[in-house]
Design a protein around this motif. Structure first.
Motif, mmCIF file in Angstrom:
data_model
loop_
_atom_site.group_PDB
_atom_site.id
_atom_site.type_symbol
_atom_site.label_atom_id
_atom_site.label_comp_id
_atom_site.label_asym_id
_atom_site.label_seq_id
_atom_site.Cartn_x
_atom_site.Cartn_y
_atom_site.Cartn_z
ATOM 1 N N UNK A 75 0.828 -1.212 0.000
ATOM 2 C CA UNK A 75 0.000 0.000 0.000
ATOM 3 C C UNK A 75 0.859 1.259 0.000
ATOM 4 N N UNK A 76 1.849 1.304 0.864
ATOM 5 C CA UNK A 76 2.668 2.524 0.945
ATOM 6 C C UNK A 76 3.481 2.739 -0.320
ATOM 7 N N UNK A 77 3.930 1.655 -0.961
ATOM 8 C CA UNK A 77 4.667 1.823 -2.216
ATOM 9 C C UNK A 77 3.746 2.370 -3.299
ATOM 10 N N UNK A 78 2.515 1.882 -3.353
ATOM 11 C CA UNK A 78 1.554 2.401 -4.326
ATOM 12 C C UNK A 78 1.231 3.857 -4.032
ATOM 13 N N UNK A 79 1.098 4.205 -2.759
ATOM 14 C CA UNK A 79 0.849 5.603 -2.395
ATOM 15 C C UNK A 79 2.023 6.485 -2.807
ATOM 16 N N UNK A 80 3.237 6.006 -2.559
ATOM 17 C CA UNK A 80 4.428 6.783 -2.926
ATOM 18 C C UNK A 80 4.488 6.979 -4.435
ATOM 19 N N UNK A 81 4.178 5.936 -5.201
ATOM 20 C CA UNK A 81 4.170 6.046 -6.663
ATOM 21 C C UNK A 81 3.119 7.060 -7.117
ATOM 22 N N UNK A 82 1.963 7.045 -6.459
ATOM 23 C CA UNK A 82 0.897 7.997 -6.795
ATOM 24 C C UNK A 82 1.336 9.426 -6.491
ATOM 25 N N UNK A 83 1.963 9.635 -5.344
ATOM 26 C CA UNK A 83 2.450 10.986 -5.010
ATOM 27 C C UNK A 83 3.504 11.473 -6.001
ATOM 28 N N UNK A 84 4.375 10.581 -6.430
ATOM 29 C CA UNK A 84 5.384 10.965 -7.428
ATOM 30 C C UNK A 84 4.722 11.349 -8.740
ATOM 31 N N UNK A 85 3.691 10.594 -9.133
ATOM 32 C CA UNK A 85 2.975 10.916 -10.367
ATOM 33 C C UNK A 85 2.283 12.273 -10.242
ATOM 34 N N UNK A 86 1.658 12.521 -9.098
ATOM 35 C CA UNK A 86 0.997 13.816 -8.873
ATOM 36 C C UNK A 86 2.021 14.941 -8.944
ATOM 37 N N UNK A 87 3.169 14.747 -8.321
ATOM 38 C CA UNK A 87 4.208 15.782 -8.339
ATOM 39 C C UNK A 87 4.702 16.041 -9.764
ATOM 40 N N UNK A 88 4.943 14.986 -10.515
ATOM 41 C CA UNK A 88 5.407 15.152 -11.893
ATOM 42 C C UNK A 88 4.376 15.896 -12.741
ATOM 43 N N UNK A 89 3.103 15.487 -12.617
ATOM 44 C CA UNK A 89 2.056 16.147 -13.406
ATOM 45 C C UNK A 89 1.891 17.612 -13.028
ATOM 46 N N UNK A 90 1.895 17.912 -11.735
ATOM 47 C CA UNK A 90 1.689 19.301 -11.320
ATOM 48 C C UNK A 90 2.874 20.181 -11.681
ATOM 49 N N UNK A 91 4.104 19.616 -11.592
ATOM 50 C CA UNK A 91 5.246 20.471 -11.983
ATOM 51 C C UNK A 91 5.234 20.757 -13.471
ATOM 52 N N UNK A 92 4.919 19.722 -14.277
ATOM 53 C CA UNK A 92 4.856 19.950 -15.728
ATOM 54 C C UNK A 92 3.735 20.926 -16.070
ATOM 55 N N UNK A 93 2.602 20.745 -15.425
ATOM 56 C CA UNK A 93 1.471 21.632 -15.692
ATOM 57 C C UNK A 93 1.800 23.062 -15.269
ATOM 58 N N UNK A 94 2.437 23.220 -14.133
ATOM 59 C CA UNK A 94 2.817 24.564 -13.679
ATOM 60 C C UNK A 94 3.748 25.253 -14.673
ATOM 61 N N UNK A 95 4.714 24.513 -15.188
ATOM 62 C CA UNK A 95 5.633 25.106 -16.188
ATOM 63 C C UNK A 95 4.879 25.499 -17.460
ATOM 64 N N UNK A 96 3.959 24.610 -17.919
ATOM 65 C CA UNK A 96 3.194 24.922 -19.129
ATOM 66 C C UNK A 96 2.287 26.130 -18.920
#
Length: 157
Positions: A75-96
Motif C-alpha cells: 500500500x505505501x509503495x503504491x501511495x508513494x508512486x501515486x504521489x510521485x505521479x501527482x508531483x510530476x504532473x503538477x510540476x509539468x502543468x505549472x511550467x506549461x
C-alpha cells in the motif's frame, strides 16, 4: 551381610541387556547431536506441551505480522508512486501554465487549458487509486473513492 549371587547365565543375559541399552542410548544421542533435534520430544519436555504450543502460537502470530507488513509495504509503495505521479504532473502543468500565460495567443491558451483539464482528470484518477479493493486515500472509508469524477468536479465548480 547377605549377598545375592547371580548365576553365569543370568549375568551374561544382564550384560547383553545393558550393552544393548548403552548402544541404543549412544545411537539416540549421536542422532540428536547430528540433527540438533531431540529423539523423544515428549520425554524431553516432560509431557508438558504448553511450551510447544506457545512456540506454535508465536510462529502463527509472527506469520500474521509478516503478512500485514507485506500488505502495508504494498500500500505505501503504491501511495508513494501515486504521489510521485501527482508531483510530476503538477510540476509539468505549472511550467506549461507559466509559459502559456506569457503568450496572448488564444490557440496556445486553448491547448494549455485542454491539457490542464486532462492532467486534472489524471490527478483525480490517481488519487482515486485502489489496491485489492481498498481506496488508498479515503481514510477509514476504504470502500469508497475519495474524490468524485474529474468532469463532475469541474462542472460543480
Amino acid at each position: 551381610m547377605s549377598m545375592i549371587s547371580v548365576g553365569d547365565l543370568a549375568q551374561s543375559f544382564l550384560m547383553r541387556h545393558q550393552n544393548h541399552t548403552l548402544k541404543q542410548q549412544v545411537n539416540d544421542l549421536t542422532l540428536e547431536l547430528a540433527s540438533g533435534r531431540k529423539a523423544d520430544i515428549s520425554k524431553a519436555i516432560g509431557g508438558d506441551f504448553s511450551y510447544l504450543a506457545d512456540i506454535n502460537r508465536s510462529t502463527q502470530v509472527l506469520e500474521g505480522y509478516d503478512f500485514a507488513i507485506a500488505e502495508a509495504a504494498g500500500f505505501t509503495q503504491t501511495m508513494q508512486d501515486t504521489f510521485e505521479r501527482v508531483q510530476d504532473l503538477t510540476s509539468d502543468l505549472g511550467m506549461r501554465l507559466m509559459s502559456s500565460s506569457a503568450s496572448h495567443i488564444s490557440s496556445v491558451l486553448s491547448v494549455t487549458s485542454g491539457t490542464a483539464r486532462q492532467d486534472f482528470g489524471t490527478l483525480v484518477t490517481a488519487l482515486n487509486t485502489s489496491v485489492a479493493g481498498r481506496s488508498l486515500f479515503s481514510g477509514a472509508a476504504t470502500d469508497t473513492a475519495p474524490l468524485i469524477a474529474a468532469d463532475d468536479m469541474l462542472n460543480r465548480l
